[in-house]
Design an enzyme around this catalytic site. Structure first.
Site, PDB file in Angstrom:
ATOM      1  CB  CYS A 250      -2.148  -1.105 -16.901  1.00  0.00           C
ATOM      2  SG  CYS A 250      -2.773  -2.486 -16.013  1.00  0.00           S
TER       3      CYS A 250
ATOM      4  CG  HIS B  56      -2.156   0.904   1.112  1.00  0.00           C
ATOM      5  ND1 HIS B  56      -2.726   1.332   2.707  1.00  0.00           N
ATOM      6  CD2 HIS B  56      -2.843   1.972   0.208  1.00  0.00           C
ATOM      7  CE1 HIS B  56      -3.169   2.187   1.745  1.00  0.00           C
ATOM      8  NE2 HIS B  56      -3.454   2.533   0.676  1.00  0.00           N
TER       9      HIS B  56
ATOM     10  NE  ARG C 171      -2.013  -0.896  -8.546  1.00  0.00           N
ATOM     11  CZ  ARG C 171      -1.246  -0.314  -9.276  1.00  0.00           C
ATOM     12  NH1 ARG C 171      -1.167   1.066  -9.873  1.00  0.00           N
ATOM     13  NH2 ARG C 171      -0.471  -1.722  -9.853  1.00  0.00           N
TER      14      ARG C 171
END
Ligand code: PEP
Ligand code: MG
Length: 760
Positions: A679, A367, A474
Site C-alpha cells: 500500500c 497531512h 489511514r
C-alpha cells in the site's frame, strides 16, 4: 593570522553579516575586506562559478582593480582559480607565477602578486565559486591561514547556494531569471500558475513584497498602526507601573521614542514612497535595524535588537488586522505558497482555482500531502530554501513528480511543461474509457487493485466499481482534523461510513499511525529521531485507552457488514502483535457483554520495519494477512529519511535491495498461505505495479488518482512478460540500472507515456 580568537571572531562576524544580508552582494564586499584585514594580506577576491558557461567570474575583490569585476572570466580548469575549481581542493603557492597554470590578466594588475591561496566553495558537491587571497611578496600561507579560509568557504557555501537559488545575489549582468527550488514530491502532477503567498500573521520574515496601489493609504494605515501600538504600550506601561522598577519602566519610554515621528515611521514612510506596501516597508526597515544592532559589540545595544523586532511585530500585527494574510479572491490558477499550508487552507481555495501547493515545511506524509494526493493537486513540500517574500504574484511551475518549483520560467521551460500538462490531460481522458474494465493482463491474470483512503472527499460511488476494496484506510487522517481524540461514537460513525460505503468490498482499517511526522495537534510528540521513535503501534500500545476506543469503534461500525480488516502499523516485535490481538479480543468480549455481538475481523500486520522481513513465519502464525508499507520500508532499509530533501536522491523504492526484499516477502507470504498486498507509493507507479504483480503480490493499494495508469499498464502486458521482466530486473546491481532497464521495457511495450516525465 594574528590569533585564534581574532580568527574566530572574524569568522563569526562575517558569517553573521552574510547570513543576515537581504542581498548578498553587499555582504560579499564586506567579507573580502574583512578577510584581507584578518589575514593581513594584499588581495582577497571572490570568484563565482557560472554553470551556464562553465566559468568563474570575478565578483568581488579588494586589492585587484575594481574594473576587473565581471570582466575576468576563467573557464573551469584554466588559470589558478580555474584549477582550484576543477580539482575542488585548495591550492597554496608561494610563487604563483612559476606555476604552469598561471594566467595573467592585465585588467587586474595581477603580475605584482607572488603568493596565492585559493579555496573552492562547495555546497552538496556542487561547485559554487572560489575564494582567493594573494600577496605581493613571497609568502607561504600557513596551515592556519588555509584552515581559516576553508572554514570560511564551508560556512559561506550554504548561504551562497541559497542566495543563488533565490536570486538574492546578483551575478554580473543578470536580472530576474528563471530559478529552481527543490523539495520533497508530495503529490504528483504538474501545475502552472501564479504564486499566492500566504503570510502567517505577524511574521516579519514572511511578509510578501507588494507594490502599493495607493501610497497615501499605505502611509495613513502605517500611522494608524503605529498609533495603536503606542497606545498599547502606554497601557501596558500603566498596568505595570506599580510592579516593575523605574529602570524597567524607562524601557517603555524608549519604545515610545522608537515609535516616535522622527524615528521608525519616517524611515518606513520613505520605503513606502519608494514603492513598497506598508507591511513590506516596515519589515525591511525593522530587519535592517535588527541586523545592525545584532552586529554591534555592545551588550546593551544587542539587547535592543530584540526590542526593535518585538515592536516591529506589534506594528505589523496591527497592519495585518485590515490586510488579510490571504486574498479575498484567488486567481484562476492559484499556486498556494507558504511557510506551512494547512489543510483548512486547501479547503478555502475553490477547487477549480487551486492548481498546486508548495511550502517550506511539510513532507510527503504530512497531512496536507495526504489530502493533496487524494485531491490530485500537484504538491511539493519541504522546500527549505524558498524565498517566500519574493514569490508573491510570480509565475511558477510546480513539478510534483520530481519535487521542483520553477519561478519565472523561461519560454523554453514553459513550453516544455505546457506540453507535459496537455499530454497528462489527454492521457487521463484516453484512459478513462477502460476504467470500468477488469485489471487483468492480456493472458488473463487478474491483479486486484485497491485504494488508499482517509478523507471524506474520496468519491466512493465512482470508485466502488473499479476496485477490489480499500487496501489502506489511514485512520489518523480524521484524527488530525479534530481538536481532540474523537470519541467512540464519533469514530464509529466515521468508520461506518467507510465500511458501509464500500461494502461488500473489504476495507482494511489501520489503527492509529501517528508519530514520525504525523502529529496530532492535541497530542504532540517531540523527539530527536521521530521516525525511529514513538510511532504507530508503539504509541497505541502505550495508550491502550486510545487503542481500545478505536478498536471498539471499528468493531461496532462493522456490525452486519463483515468487511472489516484491521491492520497494525509499525510492528517490530511479535509481542506487539500478541498484545494488540489481546486488546482486540478484549474489545470483542466487552462489546459482547454489552449486548453487541460482533464478528472477529481478520487482522494483518504492516511490513515496514526491516525486522519483520525476518519474522514472517512467526507473524503468519498470528495474523491473517500482510500489507507492505513500502514508503517506510524504503526509508528504513536504505536508512534514508523519507522527508529529507537533502537525501531524497537516495530514497528509491526501486533500489535493488528493496526489490529483493519485496520479492522474498511475496514468496514467504505464498509459502505461508497468507495474502500480501502493498500500500505504499510504489503500488501506484505503473512500472512498479508490474513488478509487484510479477512477484506475486495479491493486491496493490494506491491513491485513487493513480488507478487509471496502473490499470492501463496491467491491461497491456502478458503476465509471462512481466515475470520475465522481473527475472531480468532482479539481477541488476544498481538503482540506475533498474530504472534504465524498466524504462527500456516500458518503451518497448509502448507504455512509456504512463511513466512520470523524464528527469533532466
Ligand atoms: C507506508 O509506509 O508505505 C504506508 C503505506 O504508510 P504511511 O505512508 O502512512 O506511513
Ligand atoms: Mg508507513
Amino acid at each position: 593570522m594574528n590569533s585564534k580568537t581574532s580568527m574566530l571572531k572574524v569568522l563569526r562576524r562575517v558569517i553573521q553579516e552574510v547570513n543576515g544580508a537581504r542581498h548578498l552582494n553587499a555582504a560579499l564586499a564586506t567579507m573580502v575586506r574583512r578577510i584581507r584585514k584578518a589575514m593581513q594580506t594584499d588581495v582577497c577576491s571572490f570568484y563565482l562559478y557560472d554553470e551556464a558557461v562553465d566559468s568563474l567570474v570575478l565578483m568581488e575583490t579588494i586589492g585587484l582593480r575594481t574594473q576587473a569585476v565581471g570582466q575576468v572570466v576563467l573557464p573551469r580548469g584554466e588559470g589558478l582559480v580555474g584549477l582550484v575549481a576543477m580539482r575542488s581542493e585548495p591550492l597554496n603557492l608561494e610563487d604563483a607565477q612559476t606555476h604552469p597554470q598561471f594566467r595573467y590578466f592585465e585588467s587586474t594588475g595581477e603580475e605584482r602578486y607572488s603568493s596565492f591561496l585559493g579555496i573552492p566553495i562547495i555546497h552538496q558537491r556542487r561547485m559554487l565559486g572560489v575564494l582567493v587571497v594573494q600577496q605581493a611578496e613571497k609568502r607561504r600561507y600557513t596551515d592556519e591561514d588555509e584552515a581559516f579560509l576553508v572554514t570560511m568557504a564551508a560556512q559561506l557555501s550554504g548561504v551562497l547556494a541559497h542566495a543563488l537559488a533565490t536570486g538574492h545575489v546578483t551575478r554580473p549582468a543578470q536580472a530576474k531569471r528563471q530559478v529552481m527550488f527543490k523539495g520533497v514530491p508530495a503529490s504528483p502532477g504538474i501545475a502552472m500558475g501564479e504564486a499566492v503567498v500566504i503570510a502567517p500573521p505577524a511574521d516579519l520574515n514572511s511578509v510578501p513584497d507588494l507594490i502599493p496601489s495607493d501610497e497615501a493609504f499605505e502611509v495613513a494605515r502605517l500611522k494608524e498602526a503605529i498609533a495603536s501600538t503606542r497606545e498599547e504600550i502606554r497601557a501596558a506601561g500603566r498596568r505595570l507601573a506599580k510592579r516593575i522598577s523605574a529602570q524597567e519602566l524607562a524601557l517603555f519610554d524608549v519604545y515610545q521614542q522608537m515609535l516616535g515621528e522622527s524615528a521608525l515611521s519616517t524611515e518606513v514612510e520613505k520605503r513606502i514612497r519608494e514603492g513598497q506596501w506598508a507591511p513590506g516597508a516596515l519589515a525591511d526597515v525593522v530587519r535592517r535595524h535588527v541586523q545592525y544592532l545584532e552586529r554591534v559589540d555592545d551588550d546593551y545595544l544587542r539587547e535592543r535588537a530584540a526590542d526593535v523586532r518585538d515592536l516591529g511585530r506589534r506594528v505589523l500585527s496591527h497592519l495585518q488586522e485590515d490586510t488579510p494574510s490571504r486574498p479575498d479572491v484567488y486567481p484562476d490558477n492559484t499556486v498556494l505558497v507558504g511557510d506551512e499550508i494547512s489543510v483548512a487552507l486547501l479547503g478555502e481555495v475553490p477547487r477549480d482555482k487551486l492548481m498546486g501547493v508548495v511550502s517550506v515545511r511539510g513532507s510527503s506524509t504530512s497531512h496536507v500531502a495526504i489530502v493533496a494526493r487524494a485531491m490530485g493537486i500537484p504538491t511539493v513540500l519541504g522546500m527549505t530554501e524558498l524565498p517566500l517574500p519574493r514569490l508573491s504574484g510570480a509565475p511558477v511551475v510546480v513539478d510534483g513528480h520530481r519535487g521542483r518549483l520553477f519561478v519565472r520560467p523561461g519560454p523554453e521551460l514553459e513550453n516544455h511543461y505546457a506540453t507535459l500538462v496537455a499530454e497528462e490531460r489527454e492521457l487521463s481522458e484516453l484512459l478513462e474509457y477502460e476504467q470500468d474494465r477488469p485489471s487483468a493482463t492480456t493472458d488473463g491474470y487478474a491483479m486486484p487493485l485497491m485504494v488508499n483512503t482517509g478523507l471524506a472527499v474520496d468519491a466512493i460511488g465512482v470508485l466502488k466499481n473499479r476496485i477490489s476494496g480499500v487496501g489502506l484506510y489511514r485512520t489518523e487522517v480524521p484524527f488530525m482534523i479534530t481538536e481532540r481524540f474523537p470519541g467512540e461514537k464519533e469514530q464509529t460513525r466515521l468508520y461506518r461510513d467507510q465500511l458501509e460505503g464500500f461494502a461488500p468490498l473489504p476495507v482494511v482499517m489501520r489503527t492509529l499511525d501517528i508519530g514520525g511526522d504525523k502529529d496530532l495537534p492535541y497530542f504532540p510528540i517531540d523527539e530527536a529521531n521521530p521516525f525511529l521513535g514513538w510511532r504507530g503501534m508503539r504509541v497505541t500500545l502505550d495508550h491502550p485507552e486510545v487503542l481500545m476506543v478505536q478498536l471498539r469503534a471499528m468493531l461496532r461500525a462493522s456490525l452486519g457488514l463483515n468487511n472489516l480488516y484491521v491492520l497494525l502499523p509499525m510492528i517490530t516485535n511479535v509481542a506487539e502483535v500478541d498484545e494488540a490481538l489481546g486488546l482486540l479480543e478484549r474489545a470483542i468480549i466487552e462489546l459482547g457483554e454489552e449486548g453487541t455481538a460482533v464478528d472477529r475481523p481478520r487482522v494483518g500486520v504492516m511490513i515496514e520495519v526491516p525486522a519483520t522481513l525476518y519474522q514472517m513465519d512467526a507473524l503468519a502464525s498470528r495474523v491473517d494477512f500482510f500489507s507492505v508499507g513500502s514508503n517506510d520500508l524504503t526509508q528504513y532499509l536504505l536508512a534514508v529519511d523519507r522527508n529529507n530533501a537533502r537525501v531524497s536522491n537516495l530514497y528509491d523504492a526501486l533500489h535493488p535491495a528493496l526489490l529483493t526484499a519485496l520479492d522474498r516477502l511475496a514468496r514467504d507470504a505464498q509459502r505461508l498461505g497468507r495474502p500480501i498486498s502493498l500500500c505504499g507509493e510504489l503500488a501506484g507507479d505503473p512500472a512498479g505495479a508490474l513488478l509487484l504483480m510479477a512477484m506475486g503480490f495479491t493486491g496493490l493499494s494506491m491513491n485513487a488518482p493513480n488507478l487509471p495508469k496502473v490499470r492501463a499498464a496491467i491491461r497491456r502486458v502478458a503476465f509471462s512478460d512481466a515475470r520475465n521482466l522481473l527475472d531480468e530486473i532482479i539481477r541488476l546491481d544498481t538503482p540506475e540500472d533498474v530504472h534504465r532497464h524498466l524504462k527500456g521495457r516500458m518503451a518497448q511495450w509502448q507504455l512509456a507515456h504512463l511513466l512520470p516525465p523524464e528527469d533532466d
